[in-house]
Design a protein around this motif. Sequence first.
Motif, mmCIF file in Angstrom:
data_model
loop_
_atom_site.group_PDB
_atom_site.id
_atom_site.type_symbol
_atom_site.label_atom_id
_atom_site.label_comp_id
_atom_site.label_asym_id
_atom_site.label_seq_id
_atom_site.Cartn_x
_atom_site.Cartn_y
_atom_site.Cartn_z
ATOM 1 N N VAL A 168 0.850 -1.204 0.000
ATOM 2 C CA VAL A 168 0.000 0.000 0.000
ATOM 3 C C VAL A 168 0.882 1.250 0.000
ATOM 4 O O VAL A 168 0.656 2.188 -0.783
ATOM 5 N N LYS A 169 1.906 1.272 0.864
ATOM 6 C CA LYS A 169 2.789 2.453 0.916
ATOM 7 C C LYS A 169 3.402 2.723 -0.459
ATOM 8 O O LYS A 169 3.518 3.866 -0.894
ATOM 9 N N MET A 170 3.800 1.669 -1.136
ATOM 10 C CA MET A 170 4.426 1.838 -2.449
ATOM 11 C C MET A 170 3.411 2.332 -3.476
ATOM 12 O O MET A 170 3.702 3.249 -4.271
ATOM 13 N N LEU A 171 2.199 1.797 -3.460
ATOM 14 C CA LEU A 171 1.182 2.183 -4.458
ATOM 15 C C LEU A 171 0.742 3.629 -4.306
ATOM 16 O O LEU A 171 0.266 4.243 -5.260
ATOM 17 N N LEU A 172 0.923 4.181 -3.118
ATOM 18 C CA LEU A 172 0.575 5.591 -2.903
ATOM 19 C C LEU A 172 1.515 6.520 -3.659
ATOM 20 O O LEU A 172 1.241 7.710 -3.793
ATOM 21 N N ILE A 189 -6.667 -2.694 8.905
ATOM 22 C CA ILE A 189 -5.404 -2.045 8.527
ATOM 23 C C ILE A 189 -5.033 -1.035 9.631
ATOM 24 O O ILE A 189 -5.904 -0.344 10.154
ATOM 25 N N PRO A 190 -3.740 -0.945 10.005
ATOM 26 C CA PRO A 190 -3.362 -0.030 11.101
ATOM 27 C C PRO A 190 -3.670 1.436 10.778
ATOM 28 O O PRO A 190 -3.646 1.850 9.612
ATOM 29 N N ASP A 191 -3.903 2.193 11.839
ATOM 30 C CA ASP A 191 -4.229 3.614 11.669
ATOM 31 C C ASP A 191 -3.112 4.378 10.954
ATOM 32 O O ASP A 191 -3.387 5.288 10.189
ATOM 33 N N TYR A 192 -1.851 3.989 11.206
ATOM 34 C CA TYR A 192 -0.769 4.767 10.588
ATOM 35 C C TYR A 192 -0.817 4.648 9.065
ATOM 36 O O TYR A 192 -0.507 5.605 8.353
ATOM 37 N N ILE A 193 -1.263 3.499 8.550
ATOM 38 C CA ILE A 193 -1.384 3.344 7.092
ATOM 39 C C ILE A 193 -2.558 4.205 6.590
ATOM 40 O O ILE A 193 -2.461 4.890 5.573
ATOM 41 N N LYS A 194 -3.666 4.202 7.351
ATOM 42 C CA LYS A 194 -4.824 5.019 6.936
ATOM 43 C C LYS A 194 -4.429 6.498 6.888
ATOM 44 O O LYS A 194 -4.831 7.227 5.979
ATOM 45 N N ILE A 198 -4.718 9.068 3.760
ATOM 46 C CA ILE A 198 -5.478 10.325 3.835
ATOM 47 C C ILE A 198 -4.564 11.498 3.463
ATOM 48 O O ILE A 198 -4.933 12.357 2.657
ATOM 49 N N ALA A 199 -3.348 11.493 4.006
ATOM 50 C CA ALA A 199 -2.413 12.593 3.719
ATOM 51 C C ALA A 199 -2.081 12.653 2.227
ATOM 52 O O ALA A 199 -1.837 13.729 1.669
ATOM 53 N N SER A 200 -2.091 11.491 1.554
ATOM 54 C CA SER A 200 -1.750 11.473 0.126
ATOM 55 C C SER A 200 -2.964 11.773 -0.758
ATOM 56 O O SER A 200 -2.851 11.758 -1.982
#
Length: 353
Positions: A168-172, A189-194, A198-200
Amino acid sequence: MKHLVDLDDFSLEEVESILNKAIYIKSNMSKFSNAMSKKIIATLFYEPSTRTQMSFQTAMIKLGGQVIGFDNPTNSSIAKGEDLKDTIKIISEYADIIAIRHNLEGAARAAACFSSCPVINAGDGGHLHPTQTLTDLLTIKETKSSFSNLTFGFCGDLKHGRTVHSLVKMLLRYKNNKFIFISTDQLKIPDYIKKIIIASKNQFEESCSLENSIDKLDILYMTRIQKERFKFEKTAFSAQKNFFKLKKNTLKKAKSDMLILHPLPRVDEIDFEVDSDPRAAYFRQAANGVFARMALITHVLSAPNVENFPTVTINKCCCNDRCVTNFEKYLPKRFIKNKESYFCHYCSQKLNI
Ligand code: CP
């Protein structure tokens, strides 16, 4: 050193160059048979593995190099009490590159701090698994025209699924992707990923039904429930089993070109009858692990040195009870500042201050 702990360590151009090289290697294997001759990879697996460990070993052997390491730390001096720092300091003098898998989050970053050779994260607890992401991207690249404008469904144990977090981090980093996270309430999914999504300004939704979401997906990424992570949990593993199972019937509602991925091992979340569906790509995905890792090894061992992360030292313990800093107590308490917040340098957890 040029380490790979998180794909954020690499520019987008570097990632794409590794993927292009992997595609080239796949059809030109003989040209690379001496590319890493006299080089040694140490595969240090503190946790069980089939694909990651053996594909790293196969990759180095096919590049003309050699392999040392362990697949069970109890067969090494770790059983006598040797810590991670000393283990890495010694082995990095024996090998040219280290691939490490560890049960603790942040262990690969910690290893990189003490290594005199490049360190590759082969999975650190429930945190990240960047070389699986390279394998996933390679498989997507062979089928879809780009990594943008796609709807991804991630299904299963999204809390502990390090392959999901890394991908997910990479696809962003690509444009206009949408994410549908399909899980039980306990394994979200952990909040830090959400927060990163959102930031992106990308879109995501959460669902508890694979059947209701499957028709929207371009790529379905199934995962198993990670039994081995439940010793830290309040929820019982048995209560999480058998919620999601991909069956031939479920696929009737899916797009005809939907790609089905799974990092494997499969336990019981994909019915065997799905294996013969042309959309099922998980065995090709596992095979691609060798080519992705061949390309990565040649990239890392030929890359120039890079600057270390700018970190700050704060005398506070990481609040993630799975973080390596809470077990290997000598590790400096390093954090990365982002706006007004601090994140653990090793496991990415936000610091509560
Ligand atoms: N995908 C993956 O990491 O598999 P292994 O645990 O078998 O290495």
